[in-house]
Write an enzyme that holds these catalytic residues in place. Structure first.
Site, short mmCIF file in Angstrom:
data_model
loop_
_atom_site.label_atom_id
_atom_site.label_comp_id
_atom_site.label_asym_id
_atom_site.label_seq_id
_atom_site.Cartn_x
_atom_site.Cartn_y
_atom_site.Cartn_z
N LYS A 107 0.84 -1.21 0.00
CA LYS A 107 0.00 0.00 0.00
C LYS A 107 0.87 1.26 0.00
O LYS A 107 0.58 2.20 -0.72
CB LYS A 107 -0.90 0.05 1.25
CG LYS A 107 -2.02 -0.95 1.28
CD LYS A 107 -3.00 -0.64 2.42
CE LYS A 107 -2.37 -0.71 3.80
NZ LYS A 107 -2.05 -2.08 4.25
N ARG A 124 -9.30 1.17 9.53
CA ARG A 124 -8.94 -0.22 9.74
C ARG A 124 -10.03 -0.99 10.45
O ARG A 124 -9.90 -2.19 10.69
CB ARG A 124 -7.68 -0.28 10.59
CG ARG A 124 -6.47 -0.87 9.87
CD ARG A 124 -5.35 -0.89 10.88
NE ARG A 124 -4.17 -1.58 10.45
CZ ARG A 124 -3.19 -1.03 9.74
NH1 ARG A 124 -3.30 0.20 9.30
NH2 ARG A 124 -2.13 -1.74 9.44
N ARG A 141 11.24 -8.46 4.17
CA ARG A 141 11.46 -7.03 4.41
C ARG A 141 12.22 -6.86 5.72
O ARG A 141 13.12 -6.02 5.82
CB ARG A 141 10.10 -6.31 4.48
CG ARG A 141 10.20 -4.82 4.76
CD ARG A 141 8.88 -4.10 4.52
NE ARG A 141 7.91 -4.33 5.57
CZ ARG A 141 6.64 -3.95 5.51
NH1 ARG A 141 6.17 -3.35 4.42
NH2 ARG A 141 5.82 -4.18 6.49
N ARG A 161 11.71 -2.19 11.52
CA ARG A 161 10.38 -2.06 12.12
C ARG A 161 10.18 -3.13 13.17
O ARG A 161 10.33 -4.32 12.90
CB ARG A 161 9.30 -2.20 11.03
CG ARG A 161 8.96 -0.88 10.39
CD ARG A 161 7.87 -1.04 9.36
NE ARG A 161 6.61 -1.52 9.94
CZ ARG A 161 5.49 -1.55 9.25
NH1 ARG A 161 5.45 -1.15 8.00
NH2 ARG A 161 4.39 -2.01 9.80
N ARG A 175 -0.89 -9.71 12.73
CA ARG A 175 -1.44 -8.58 11.98
C ARG A 175 -2.42 -9.06 10.92
O ARG A 175 -3.43 -8.42 10.65
CB ARG A 175 -0.32 -7.78 11.33
CG ARG A 175 0.21 -6.68 12.26
CD ARG A 175 1.65 -6.34 12.04
NE ARG A 175 1.92 -5.67 10.80
CZ ARG A 175 3.09 -5.73 10.15
NH1 ARG A 175 4.08 -6.45 10.63
NH2 ARG A 175 3.26 -5.09 9.04
P1 ADP Z 1 1.02 -2.39 7.46
O1 ADP Z 1 0.91 -1.50 6.24
O2 ADP Z 1 2.17 -3.33 7.41
O3 ADP Z 1 -0.25 -3.03 7.83
P2 ADP Z 1 0.99 0.03 9.05
O4 ADP Z 1 2.24 0.81 8.92
O5 ADP Z 1 -0.19 0.50 8.28
O6 ADP Z 1 1.36 -1.47 8.70
O7 ADP Z 1 0.55 -0.09 10.58
C1 ADP Z 1 1.43 -0.58 11.57
C2 ADP Z 1 0.69 -0.73 12.90
O8 ADP Z 1 0.19 0.54 13.32
C3 ADP Z 1 -0.56 -1.63 12.86
O9 ADP Z 1 -0.22 -2.98 13.00
C4 ADP Z 1 -1.35 -1.08 14.04
O10 ADP Z 1 -0.85 -1.54 15.26
C5 ADP Z 1 -1.08 0.41 13.96
N1 ADP Z 1 -2.11 1.12 13.14
C6 ADP Z 1 -1.89 1.76 11.95
N2 ADP Z 1 -3.02 2.31 11.47
C7 ADP Z 1 -4.00 2.00 12.37
C8 ADP Z 1 -5.40 2.25 12.45
N3 ADP Z 1 -6.04 2.92 11.48
N4 ADP Z 1 -6.07 1.75 13.52
C9 ADP Z 1 -5.45 1.07 14.50
N5 ADP Z 1 -4.14 0.78 14.49
C10 ADP Z 1 -3.40 1.25 13.45
#
Ligand code: ADP
Length: 193
Positions: free
Chosen positions: A13, A88, A127, A135, A146
């Site tokens: 994404k 989310r 990654r 990360r 996740r």
């Molecule tokens: P990925 O793209 O790998 O799913 P992100 O960078 O979008 O990871 O998100 C990393 C972490 O940040 C998530 O696993 C969650 O813990 C938190 N997070 C990000 N966006 C949200 C959201 N909209 N609601 C709740 N938690 C979030």
């Protein structure tokens, strides 16, 4: 252009969002990046989010909605934005609808990247190796967590937008160029409709 990019962890994404930023001159609103910045800066939100993120769980909706409300109120979003990582949960999607209505804004499109779970977990683990574990949430156990969280809490968000007739689904398993072309096609169709 105002759009949401949906897709499981590791779907790419962020990469696709960056391309769309350049293509449409819009800003990328990545809640993951915002939270990582908050953790690094040691803000109250960051302190709250740190452990939750390391586990692969979701930060509470009220925290996320406040972050996005704040961000959407800033002037640089005027030309459009791409939401990456938000909403989310269905509750976040509903809160976003309310927020956009208050701001007098419409979404142009919601694009979902459809992917293969096992291949994605392999990508995330890779990654982690390539970046030397930059990360904290890039390891296999957290990646699986996740994914489970995604299936339980985020997959219903696609249904939410599908119900509104707003969802475009593209094949997210091709090369970055192929996926970008598919997203471009979906956006052309969505904005023509
Ligand atoms: P990925 O793209 O790998 O799913 P992100 O960078 O979008 O990871 O998100 C990393 C972490 O940040 C998530 O696993 C969650 O813990 C938190 N997070 C990000 N966006 C949200 C959201 N909209 N609601 C709740 N938690 C979030």
């Amino acid at each position: 252009m105002r759009l949401i990019l949906l897709g499981p962890p590791g779907a790419g994404k962020g990469t696709q969002a960056q391309r769309l930023v350049a293509r449409y001159d819009i800003v990328q609103l990545s809640t993951g990046d915002m939270l990582r910045a908050a953790v690094a800066a040691g803000t109250p939100v960051g302190k709250r989010a740190q452990e939750i993120m390391a586990r692969g769980d979701l930060v509470p909706d009220d925290v996320m909605v406040e972050i996005i409300a704040d961000r959407l109120g800033q002037p640089d979003v005027a030309n459009g934005f791409i939401l990456d990582g938000f909403p989310r949960t269905v509750a976040q999607a509903e809160a976003l609808d309310e927020l956009l209505e208050k701001l007098g804004l419409n979404l142009d499109a919601v694009v979902e990247m459809a992917v293969d779970e096992e291949e994605l977990i392999a990508r995330i683990v890779n990654r982690a190796k390539e970046t030397g574990g930059a990360r904290a949430d890039d390891n296999e156990a957290t990646a699986r967590r996740r994914f489970a969280v995604y299936t339980e809490q985020t997959a219903p968000v696609s249904g939410y937008y599908e119900g509104k007739g707003m969802l475009s689904t593209v094949d997210g398993m091709g090369t970055m160029d192929e996926v970008a072309a598919a997203i471009e096609g979906a956006l052309t169709e969505a904005t023509a409709a």
